[in-house]
Motif scaffolding. Structure first.
Motif, PDB file in Angstrom:
ATOM      1  N   ILE A   1       0.451  -1.056   0.078  1.00 56.74           N
ATOM      2  CA  ILE A   1       0.152  -0.255  -0.152  1.00 56.74           C
ATOM      3  C   ILE A   1       1.088   1.489   0.306  1.00 56.74           C
ATOM      4  CG2 ILE A   1      -1.797   1.617   1.048  1.00 56.74           C
ATOM      5  CD1 ILE A   1      -2.559  -1.880   2.349  1.00 56.74           C
TER       6      ILE A   1
ATOM      7  N   ILE B   1       1.535   4.883   0.707  1.00 53.74           N
ATOM      8  CA  ILE B   1       1.136   6.008   1.100  1.00 53.74           C
ATOM      9  C   ILE B   1       2.291   7.183   0.691  1.00 53.74           C
ATOM     10  CG2 ILE B   1       1.461   6.647   3.869  1.00 53.74           C
ATOM     11  CD1 ILE B   1       0.259   3.564   4.497  1.00 53.74           C
TER      12      ILE B   1
ATOM     13  N   ALA C   1      10.095  11.348   9.852  1.00 53.43           N
ATOM     14  CA  ALA C   1       8.626  11.847  10.315  1.00 53.43           C
ATOM     15  C   ALA C   1       7.399  10.878  10.722  1.00 53.43           C
ATOM     16  CB  ALA C   1       7.616  13.387  11.047  1.00 53.43           C
ATOM     17  N   THR C   2       7.320  10.264   9.147  1.00 53.13           N
ATOM     18  CA  THR C   2       6.083   9.155   9.084  1.00 53.13           C
ATOM     19  C   THR C   2       6.733   7.777   9.293  1.00 53.13           C
ATOM     20  OG1 THR C   2       5.173  10.380   7.443  1.00 53.13           O
ATOM     21  CG2 THR C   2       4.369   8.243   7.823  1.00 53.13           C
TER      22      THR C   2
ATOM     23  N   PHE D   1       6.517   7.688  12.846  1.00 52.62           N
ATOM     24  CA  PHE D   1       5.077   7.706  13.437  1.00 52.62           C
ATOM     25  C   PHE D   1       4.955   5.717  13.351  1.00 52.62           C
ATOM     26  CE2 PHE D   1       0.974   6.426  12.250  1.00 52.62           C
ATOM     27  CZ  PHE D   1       0.014   6.169  13.306  1.00 52.62           C
ATOM     28  N   TYR D   2       5.362   4.774  12.303  1.00 50.73           N
ATOM     29  CA  TYR D   2       4.698   3.538  12.301  1.00 50.73           C
ATOM     30  C   TYR D   2       5.297   2.724  13.290  1.00 50.73           C
ATOM     31  CZ  TYR D   2       1.610   3.977   8.795  1.00 50.73           C
ATOM     32  OH  TYR D   2       0.197   4.281   7.649  1.00 50.73           O
TER      33      TYR D   2
ATOM     34  N   LEU E   1       4.152  -1.678   3.584  1.00 52.61           N
ATOM     35  CA  LEU E   1       3.895  -0.463   3.556  1.00 52.61           C
ATOM     36  C   LEU E   1       4.917  -0.108   2.812  1.00 52.61           C
ATOM     37  CD1 LEU E   1       2.536   0.782   7.403  1.00 52.61           C
ATOM     38  CD2 LEU E   1       0.809  -0.065   5.116  1.00 52.61           C
TER      39      LEU E   1
ATOM     40  N   GLU F   1      -2.062  14.251   2.692  1.00 57.42           N
ATOM     41  CA  GLU F   1      -0.794  13.329   3.198  1.00 57.42           C
ATOM     42  C   GLU F   1      -2.223  11.836   3.003  1.00 57.42           C
ATOM     43  OE1 GLU F   1       2.950  14.014   5.762  1.00 57.42           O
ATOM     44  OE2 GLU F   1       0.601  13.205   7.040  1.00 57.42           O
ATOM     45  N   GLY F   2      -1.420  10.888   2.421  1.00 62.08           N
ATOM     46  CA  GLY F   2      -2.960   9.851   2.299  1.00 62.08           C
ATOM     47  C   GLY F   2      -2.359   8.181   1.828  1.00 62.08           C
ATOM     48  N   VAL F   3      -3.301   7.493   1.709  1.00 64.08           N
ATOM     49  CA  VAL F   3      -3.320   6.495   0.897  1.00 64.08           C
ATOM     50  C   VAL F   3      -3.203   7.093  -0.730  1.00 64.08           C
ATOM     51  CG1 VAL F   3      -3.617   4.211  -0.102  1.00 64.08           C
ATOM     52  CG2 VAL F   3      -4.228   4.443   2.527  1.00 64.08           C
TER      53      VAL F   3
ATOM     54  N   ILE G   1      -2.366   1.405  -4.226  1.00 59.89           N
ATOM     55  CA  ILE G   1      -2.151  -0.284  -4.409  1.00 59.89           C
ATOM     56  C   ILE G   1      -1.501  -1.083  -5.457  1.00 59.89           C
ATOM     57  CG2 ILE G   1      -4.719   0.328  -2.272  1.00 59.89           C
ATOM     58  CD1 ILE G   1      -5.580  -1.995  -4.863  1.00 59.89           C
TER      59      ILE G   1
ATOM     60  N   VAL H   1      -8.813   4.274  -8.257  1.00 60.60           N
ATOM     61  CA  VAL H   1      -7.749   3.500  -7.455  1.00 60.60           C
ATOM     62  C   VAL H   1      -6.939   3.036  -8.554  1.00 60.60           C
ATOM     63  CG1 VAL H   1      -7.037   1.633  -6.066  1.00 60.60           C
ATOM     64  CG2 VAL H   1      -9.859   2.307  -6.110  1.00 60.60           C
TER      65      VAL H   1
ATOM     66  N   THR I   1      -3.946   1.180  -9.376  1.00 56.73           N
ATOM     67  CA  THR I   1      -3.457   0.361  -8.920  1.00 56.73           C
ATOM     68  C   THR I   1      -2.389   0.088 -10.136  1.00 56.73           C
ATOM     69  OG1 THR I   1      -5.888  -0.082  -8.916  1.00 56.73           O
ATOM     70  CG2 THR I   1      -4.968  -2.025  -9.743  1.00 56.73           C
TER      71      THR I   1
END
Lengths: 146, 146
Positions: free
Chosen positions: B8, B10, B17-18, B21-22, B59, B80-82, B85, B131, B133
């Motif tokens: 996925i 992102i 920083a991201t 976070f994870y 990810l 920010e976001g998905v 995929i 999406v 893809t």
């Protein structure tokens, strides 16, 4: 502990047309369908692969059953696309409590019913770099452990 | 044939920083990092689980290296976001040709280099119910089969 990607939630206007797109384009077949009135969605699960923790990863296609549902409002704003991602865990209660303790907003006080009898909660996307994030414990894992 | 969710993707403003976070929220560690100048991204791969086709699901955190890259433009518009995929296949060339033959726009004439030496292409999101893809054949699968 989060041990798999459980599913990718994809919002669509027309579930039947979207299911047909995934079938005719990729050969994917629907594994399960249901209506979740609490969430306000009609959904189709497409199993893509099994995972090393004994679970599986699905696409979850979501059509809102009412415009004022979370998915309905999201669709009106964003159009079709990826709505959320979901991590699988054997202990949604424990993980949600742990994550809440780190200052990430968990949207439900207690996990609610998700697809196929699972128990789910969501993390606020603004606390997750823009990603609406679900935690899910599947019914199969629950029945094996409790 | 598409046999797994490979990753996925992102999009984020600040990769470090991201990643943090994870790591701090879920305990996820980075498996691999690289810069893909052609795609205009700096990326970190986090392995979540292995999959029943012998691959894995990751990810893929993506920070643009320039504002005019595809991810840079997407971030400016969406935040920010998905971002996409990706499905894993042993034969990205064959699957891309098959899918193109069904009328879905494939963005590259030939697959390009993706993460960890993989070969990738993308399908137009407007032909995929919103999406973006990706199809990906990993280097490990390629070397085992060719």
């Amino acid at each position: 502990m989060l041990t798999r990607i459980d599913h990718i939630g994809i919002a669509c206007h027309d579930l039947d047309a979207t299911v047909e797109f995934y079938r005719s384009t990729y050969g994917f077949e629907v594994f399960h369908t249901e209506v979740n009135e609490e969430q306000g969605v009609r959904e189709a699960m497409i199993k893509i692969n099994e995972t090393s923790d004994g679970g599986a990863t699905y696409l979850q296609l979501l059509e809102p059953t009412r415009e004022d549902s979370a998915v309905g409002k999201w669709l009106a704003k964003n159009g079709e696309g990826v709505h959320h991602i979901a991590f699988g865990t054997a202990d949604v209660d424990g993980d949600a409590a742990d994550i809440r303790g780190k200052g990430v907003r968990v949207l439900y006080d207690e996990p609610r019913r998700g697809t196929m009898g699972s128990r789910i909660t969501f993390l606020h996307p603004k606390d997750c770099h823009g990603v609406l994030t679900e935690l899910v414990t599947s019914a199969a894992v629950e029945s094996a452990e409790h």
